[in-house]
Design an enzyme around this catalytic site. Structure first.
Site, short mmCIF file in Angstrom:
data_model
loop_
_atom_site.label_atom_id
_atom_site.label_comp_id
_atom_site.label_asym_id
_atom_site.label_seq_id
_atom_site.Cartn_x
_atom_site.Cartn_y
_atom_site.Cartn_z
CB CYS A 40 45.66 35.88 65.28
SG CYS A 40 47.16 35.47 64.37
CG HIS A 87 48.81 38.06 67.57
ND1 HIS A 87 48.10 36.88 67.67
CD2 HIS A 87 48.05 39.01 68.17
CE1 HIS A 87 46.97 37.11 68.32
NE2 HIS A 87 46.89 38.40 68.62
CG HIS A 108 43.49 39.69 69.94
ND1 HIS A 108 44.77 39.32 70.30
CD2 HIS A 108 42.83 39.89 71.11
CE1 HIS A 108 44.88 39.31 71.62
NE2 HIS A 108 43.73 39.65 72.13
#
Length: 355
Positions: A269, A317, A329
């Site tokens: 990520c 994240h 993402h």
């Protein structure tokens, strides 16, 4: 005969009308049986919803460990670079000390050739007053030069000692970082393996329903976020840098998630977001936690495309806002870089790399 024909026609008409007015379901295809509920137990005894939450937790833990791994790797690279710089300084320092010692040795040899007498005594014995006065000046210059050389030698030795201590300290930090990396790597692999094992024990039909449950959970969270009014008045345009970062990030859609990866074939990520902003000539920290810690934070209602949305309470994240309530993402292992609802996960906050 005519009556018989009339009766037959009447009966035919009645039958036709009966067929036309019959209930629709009598002629429809059989209704399929409903699919099992998410609350129905799997072969392992847990419901699919419990399995979904367990897998989600495992992957989130893997994401947090990935952040720790990436941070340790980033720090190790910095420390390795510092060690290289210090090693060069130590080499230069040793060469300088050797040069100063050679000069000091040359002066000692010159004094030995002059009989070992100090400069002042040599001048007194010369018997020439002009030579004496000129020699006094030269002697003073020589003494100052010798004193300066000795001071320089002493400073060079102190610098060398400092460089050596710093290098040793950086080696210790580097080794500690490697230990931290190894622990994080072990944790990541363990969490991912556990999640994959759970999924592998499901039947094909259960895996399909599990995927649908994931989508449903994300859609429910996104709908709740949108209904909260979070997107009201959010219609700002991306900056020039933001557009460049966004173009890079969206061009990676379809590439697989691999923990610790930062392109070009795969990403995690924060690998995706850091490389996207690097492509926009705005380097940012490598990990989502450091992006949250170091980059300027902005209110959600001021959000614009290119901004980074940080997720979960541990900032484990990150995704890039693309506009219209969506992010791009890299979700987790087993998934590809994709578009998703910005509110489909728990939002911690928003940061802007080019503020």
């Amino acid at each position: 005969m005519n009556r018989r024909h009339c009766a037959t026609a009447a009966i035919t008409l009645v039958c036709a009308l009966a067929l036309l007015t019959a209930p629709v379901q009598a002629m429809a295809a059989p209704v399929p049986e409903p699919t099992p509920s998410a609350t129905a137990p799997t072969a392992g005894g847990k419901t699919l919803e419990e399995v979904r939450q367990e897998i989600d937790t495992l992957y989130r833990k893997a994401g947090a460990a990935t952040d720790a791994y990436n941070l340790a790797e980033e720090q190790a690279e910095k420390q390795s670079g510092e060690i290289v710089r210090l090693t060069e300084s130590i080499t230069e320092g040793r060469a300088k000390i050797a040069e100063l010692k050679d000069r000091a040795g040359a002066q000692a040899r010159e004094q030995y050739r002059s009989g070992g007498l100090p400069p002042g005594a040599q001048l007194v014995l010369s018997g020439d007053p002009y030579l004496f006065l000129d020699g006094i000046s030269q002697a003073r210059q020589g003494q100052q030069a010798t004193k300066g050389m000795l001071t320089e030698l002493e400073q060079a030795q102190e610098d060398l000692e400092t460089y050596t201590q710093d290098a040793n300290l950086n080696w210790e930090k580097l080794e500690a970082g490697r230990v931290k990396q190894a622990k994080a790597k072990k944790s990541i692999n363990a969490q991912i393996a556990a999640a994959k094992k759970i999924e592998s024990q499901l039947a094909a039909e259960e895996r399909a329903r599990l995927l649908q449950l994931e989508k449903d959970a994300a859609s429910t969270a996104q709908a709740a976020w949108l209904s909260s009014g979070a997107l009201d008045d959010i219609n700002r345009e991306a900056s020039a840098s933001g557009k460049a970062a966004l173009a890079f990030a969206t061009a990676q859609i379809g590439k697989p998630y691999v923990w610790g990866a930062e392109g070009p074939g795969s990403y995690d990520c924060s690998g995706l977001t850091s490389q996207a902003w690097a492509a926009a000539k705005r380097p940012i920290p490598r990990t989502s936690q450091e992006q949250w810690r170091q980059l300027p934070r902005i209110p959600i209602h001021d959000m614009r495309p290119g901004d980074l949305i940080i997720y979960h309470s541990d900032a484990s994240h990150v995704g890039m806002y693309v506009g219209d309530g969506s992010i791009v993402h890299a979700p987790r292992p087993g998934r590809n870089v994709t578009l998703a609802g910005a509110g489909s996960m728990q939002i911690l906050g928003v940061v802007r790399p080019d503020k």
